[in-house]
Design a protein around this motif. Structure first.
Motif, PDB file in Angstrom:
ATOM      1  N   ARG A  87      71.495  28.773 -38.515  1.00 61.32           N
ATOM      2  CA  ARG A  87      71.266  30.182 -38.250  1.00 61.32           C
ATOM      3  C   ARG A  87      69.783  30.416 -38.094  1.00 61.32           C
ATOM      4  O   ARG A  87      69.004  30.050 -38.972  1.00 61.32           O
ATOM      5  N   LYS A  88      69.388  31.037 -37.000  1.00 63.75           N
ATOM      6  CA  LYS A  88      67.977  31.292 -36.777  1.00 63.75           C
ATOM      7  C   LYS A  88      67.496  32.359 -37.754  1.00 63.75           C
ATOM      8  O   LYS A  88      68.165  33.357 -37.984  1.00 63.75           O
ATOM      9  N   LEU A  89      66.318  32.151 -38.284  1.00 67.38           N
ATOM     10  CA  LEU A  89      65.725  33.162 -39.133  1.00 67.38           C
ATOM     11  C   LEU A  89      65.329  34.338 -38.254  1.00 67.38           C
ATOM     12  O   LEU A  89      65.016  34.201 -37.080  1.00 67.38           O
ATOM     13  N   LEU A  98      65.600  33.281 -47.055  1.00 76.57           N
ATOM     14  CA  LEU A  98      65.604  34.090 -45.843  1.00 76.57           C
ATOM     15  C   LEU A  98      66.868  33.878 -45.018  1.00 76.57           C
ATOM     16  O   LEU A  98      67.352  34.782 -44.353  1.00 76.57           O
ATOM     17  N   ARG A  99      67.405  32.680 -45.103  1.00 83.67           N
ATOM     18  CA  ARG A  99      68.589  32.358 -44.303  1.00 83.67           C
ATOM     19  C   ARG A  99      69.868  32.843 -44.976  1.00 83.67           C
ATOM     20  O   ARG A  99      70.771  33.353 -44.318  1.00 83.67           O
ATOM     21  N   LYS A 156      69.319  41.943 -52.524  1.00 78.82           N
ATOM     22  CA  LYS A 156      68.825  41.868 -53.897  1.00 78.82           C
ATOM     23  C   LYS A 156      67.984  40.609 -54.104  1.00 78.82           C
ATOM     24  O   LYS A 156      66.947  40.632 -54.776  1.00 78.82           O
ATOM     25  N   THR A 157      68.440  39.495 -53.526  1.00 78.19           N
ATOM     26  CA  THR A 157      67.682  38.254 -53.643  1.00 78.19           C
ATOM     27  C   THR A 157      66.333  38.371 -52.949  1.00 78.19           C
ATOM     28  O   THR A 157      65.300  37.944 -53.479  1.00 78.19           O
ATOM     29  N   LEU A 158      66.325  38.969 -51.756  1.00 76.71           N
ATOM     30  CA  LEU A 158      65.074  39.160 -51.035  1.00 76.71           C
ATOM     31  C   LEU A 158      64.108  40.017 -51.836  1.00 76.71           C
ATOM     32  O   LEU A 158      62.907  39.725 -51.901  1.00 76.71           O
ATOM     33  N   GLU A 159      64.625  41.077 -52.449  1.00 75.34           N
ATOM     34  CA  GLU A 159      63.776  41.955 -53.252  1.00 75.34           C
ATOM     35  C   GLU A 159      63.186  41.212 -54.440  1.00 75.34           C
ATOM     36  O   GLU A 159      61.994  41.368 -54.761  1.00 75.34           O
ATOM     37  N   ALA A 160      63.999  40.391 -55.094  1.00 77.24           N
ATOM     38  CA  ALA A 160      63.523  39.663 -56.275  1.00 77.24           C
ATOM     39  C   ALA A 160      62.461  38.633 -55.900  1.00 77.24           C
ATOM     40  O   ALA A 160      61.441  38.489 -56.586  1.00 77.24           O
ATOM     41  N   LEU A 163      58.302  38.584 -46.369  1.00 79.00           N
ATOM     42  CA  LEU A 163      58.681  37.200 -46.642  1.00 79.00           C
ATOM     43  C   LEU A 163      58.635  36.347 -45.386  1.00 79.00           C
ATOM     44  O   LEU A 163      58.235  35.175 -45.433  1.00 79.00           O
ATOM     45  N   GLU A 164      59.033  36.898 -44.250  1.00 79.15           N
ATOM     46  CA  GLU A 164      58.966  36.148 -42.999  1.00 79.15           C
ATOM     47  C   GLU A 164      57.519  35.839 -42.631  1.00 79.15           C
ATOM     48  O   GLU A 164      57.190  34.735 -42.189  1.00 79.15           O
TER      49      GLU A 164
END
Length: 303
Positions: free
Chosen positions: A199-201, A241-242, A247-251, A273-274
């Motif tokens: 999966r492309k980011l 990111l993938r 919630k995980t991104l926020e943490a 993050l990217e």
């Protein structure tokens, strides 16, 4: 996705904790996908051996008659070929699995990769020692019983054939007798094989936002800020990111911002993050061109 397939995937789902203490779900590779990857890899290896043999014959070197030469040169070339064959059979897997993708060509085609198996719930870094151990054990799992079959073929079916069959069956069926589908090499090395979907980011993880190619980066990071992390954290960030949810991104965003000493905002976690991923990857790749590597956030840059 059908209910049966979804249930099967849930049984293969495990949870690990990133270096920043964030729980992340992963899915173990199926036994079938691992077998297919192995078949593809040995196909590539066999093709390489065939091409090398053809090239040697084209050069006038007959491998079957090398040991019949009067001079010691023939025996030396034969030994050299056998050693090269051993290195190819083992070095192929070790070389590719030590790379940043942790996967051989066959695994990449199937969409799986090798990862360190966590001890408890804490994530671990995939080490060179683990890669070497899991692949050298393949000699015991596959090639040693094949030697029994070879001996049985010369003397007829007998005890050697029985021993070889039992040995081969035990190791080939080993993944069916544990819930994580581990082969003996995985148990010894502390590894497992997980799915790595293609999966492309988002936006190819580019620092450039919007449709304009010359748009200014939304975030800029200095060398000191990028030096706090290494290759292991880069791989974990790519996985977040993938596969991570909001919630995980926020943490993870909060953990990295805190590490950098920045003030945490909200609403642009993925964009941040990217941008950080792209900048960190560019720095690490640039350092590697000058012979410098940083394995993880605990290590100093190594030459």
């Amino acid at each position: 996705m059908s209910a049966a397939r979804r249930d099967a995937e849930e049984k293969r789902r495990r949870q690990v904790v990133t270096p920043e203490g964030v729980p992340l779900d992963i899915v173990l590779a199926t036994r079938g996908s691992r077998l297919l990857a192995l078949i593809l890899d040995y196909t590539f290896i066999s093709l390489t051996i065939f091409l090398v043999t053809v090239a040697l014959i084209f050069l006038g070197i007959n491998l079957e008659k090398l040991d019949q030469l009067d001079s010691g040169g023939g025996e030396f070339l034969l030994v050299l070929f056998i050693v090269s064959l051993f290195l190819l059979l083992n070095g192929y897997f070790i070389f590719f699995e030590m790379g940043p993708r942790g996967a051989t060509l066959g695994k990449r085609m199937v969409g799986i990769r090798v990862a360190a198996r966590p001890q408890g719930q804490s994530g671990e870094r995939l080490t060179a020692e683990a890669i070497i151990a899991r692949n050298l054990l393949r000699q015991i799992e596959i090639f040693l019983p094949l030697s029994f079959f070879s001996a049985a073929g010369e003397g007829g079916a007998g005890s050697a054939w029985i021993v070889g069959s039992l040995w081969f069956a035990v190791f080939m069926l080993f993944p069916f007798f544990n819930r994580d589908a581990l082969r003996a090499g995985d148990v010894v090395a502390g590894t497992w094989v997980v799915e790595a979907p293609r999966r492309k980011l988002a936006d190819a993880l580019s620092l450039h936002q919007g449709t304009q190619a010359d748009a200014a980066p939304a975030y800029r990071f200095g060398n000191e800020e990028l030096s706090v992390y290494g290759e292991y954290e880069l791989q974990q960030l790519e996985r977040v990111l993938r596969d991570g949810d909001d919630k995980t991104l926020e943490a993870v965003h909060a953990a990295i911002v805190r590490k950098l000493g920045w003030q945490a905002g909200s609403g642009d976690e993925r964009e941040f993050l990217e941008a950080f991923y792209t900048a960190l990857r560019a720095k690490l790749e640039g350092d590697m061109r000058f012979g410098q590597r940083k394995a993880d956030k605990y290590a100093e840059a190594e030459r």
